[in-house]
Design an enzyme around this catalytic site. Sequence first.
Site, PDB file in Angstrom:
ATOM      1  N   GLY A  30       0.853  -1.178   0.000  1.00  0.00           N
ATOM      2  CA  GLY A  30       0.000   0.000   0.000  1.00  0.00           C
ATOM      3  C   GLY A  30       0.887   1.224   0.000  1.00  0.00           C
ATOM      4  O   GLY A  30       2.032   1.158   0.442  1.00  0.00           O
ATOM      5  N   THR A  31       0.351   2.324  -0.493  1.00  0.00           N
ATOM      6  CA  THR A  31       1.240   3.464  -0.679  1.00  0.00           C
ATOM      7  C   THR A  31       0.914   4.682   0.186  1.00  0.00           C
ATOM      8  O   THR A  31       1.238   4.656   1.356  1.00  0.00           O
ATOM      9  CB  THR A  31       1.350   3.801  -2.166  1.00  0.00           C
ATOM     10  OG1 THR A  31       0.031   3.825  -2.706  1.00  0.00           O
ATOM     11  CG2 THR A  31       2.149   2.748  -2.885  1.00  0.00           C
ATOM     12  N   THR A  32       0.264   5.717  -0.331  1.00  0.00           N
ATOM     13  CA  THR A  32       0.331   7.005   0.369  1.00  0.00           C
ATOM     14  C   THR A  32      -0.866   7.294   1.282  1.00  0.00           C
ATOM     15  O   THR A  32      -2.016   7.109   0.880  1.00  0.00           O
ATOM     16  CB  THR A  32       0.474   8.138  -0.666  1.00  0.00           C
ATOM     17  OG1 THR A  32       1.510   7.773  -1.561  1.00  0.00           O
ATOM     18  CG2 THR A  32       0.823   9.447   0.008  1.00  0.00           C
TER      19      THR A  32
END
Lengths: 276, 232
Positions: free
Chosen positions: A48-50
Amino acid sequence: MSEPRLSDAFLTPGTSSFADFLGAVAPELLPARRALPAVNAGDLAPHGTTIVAATFTDGVVMAGDRRATMGNVIAQRDIEKVFPADEFSCVGIAGTAGLAVEMVRLFQTELEHYEKIEGSTLSMDGKANRLSALIRNNLAMAMQGLAVVPLFAGYDKRASQGRIFSYDVTGGRYEETAFHSVGSGSMFARGSLKKLYRDDFDATQCVTAAVQALYDAADDDSATGGPDLTRRIFPVVHVITGDGQRRVPEAEVAAIADQVVAARMIRPDGPNAALS
Amino acid sequence: MSMPFYVSPEQLMKDRADFARKGIARGRSVAVVQYADGVVFVSENPSAALHKVSEIYDRIAFAAVGRYNEFENLRIAGVRLADLRGYSYDRRDVTGRGLANAYAQTLGTIFSSGGEKPYEVEIFVAEVGDTAAEDQIYRLTYDGQVADVNSYGAMGGDAEAVGGYLAENFSEGLGLDAAVRLAVAALGHSSTEDRSIPADDLEVAVLDRSRTQPRKFRRLDGDSLTGMLAGT
């Protein structure tokens, strides 16, 4: 769990912590109690990123993009990475998605368990410290590329304000003022919020700033997903105030995202900040 | 060589049952009443900190009479069991029936084992469903027996008088206010007099299926409770 009589572990007074209890009766269910071969496993599972969070006058906003990546592949377009932790707090996660979601579930259960057993809720700092302990337990996996880095935000009833905590993989806990971001696109999101943030925001302005920051993160980081106009997939946004936390309805986020995108059609780099 | 006294198993069990019953009869009662949107528990409990009624899980609550340290122990065990099930399976897989079974086995084993003294407790485990017909209320006794409770029930010192009053005055589909007033009146009822119990001495909690949150348990106190009791 199918034993007919409740075993002694259930009837022993003592801990109010669900994680400690789990460690005693069913350690195999804890996310961090798994032996791994000494290889880098980071590319095997989606990441997962931001996540961004920012405070405003009545509380705090947390928003996350919807992309999970596996190397150069987009593993999922509509993953949700911001979760309610309890009535007055939220946790957003960057890093190995599977472990992170499991850790969030453990953290949610931990807070609810304490509340039911003790009859009172943990203080904001107490919650932040418990999350810290869960992250620290995951250190061995983090060193093999399966890191989980959460962002924790909530409304502190005692201080009557929104508060944000960030973490590192060793469980280090840092309180942030005003705004913060974690994940691969976080440096772009933070730069964006630096220019956009005002300390007199109301909830809608704060949500708009968060959506702008995620747009900027997606603009420069390939692992962060921007608003998906064709599939109508927009960031997950939670607003927490003294009345509790709520997820902003899809339609409201869509309206704000449409505004942001429309303005970017004219100026792709986003709103201009004053020079001095 | 000394000969041990012979005690017949019947006598042994009877003595243990009498012991437990006496302990339970010393305490005040708890009443449970089903209403249109869920289940309400009322007990006479002047302490605001030591609860007799508690939340176990999303749709499950617990009420007890008897020795505080023993039912508190069971309550914590129930919360642990429910949270463990919910964490390892799913929130929907935690059921009142499973919890009542675990309690029944535990109480039953302790009652019939020679080594431990029987628990001096009685317990209600209630679970609200999506409709009133799906609500479940179980009553567990000190020896591990489980009984289904329909619509209303009472346990504790004056269980018979309270239960009798509820049987006479209960009707289906009560509103919350009416159900609370009925339970409070029942707790104040005895064969000699009808007391009115002040709101400060009451512990009232509901499992309310109309709540939008997944956790349906809610305590009623302060002004909202006073208002409820005053309305006629």
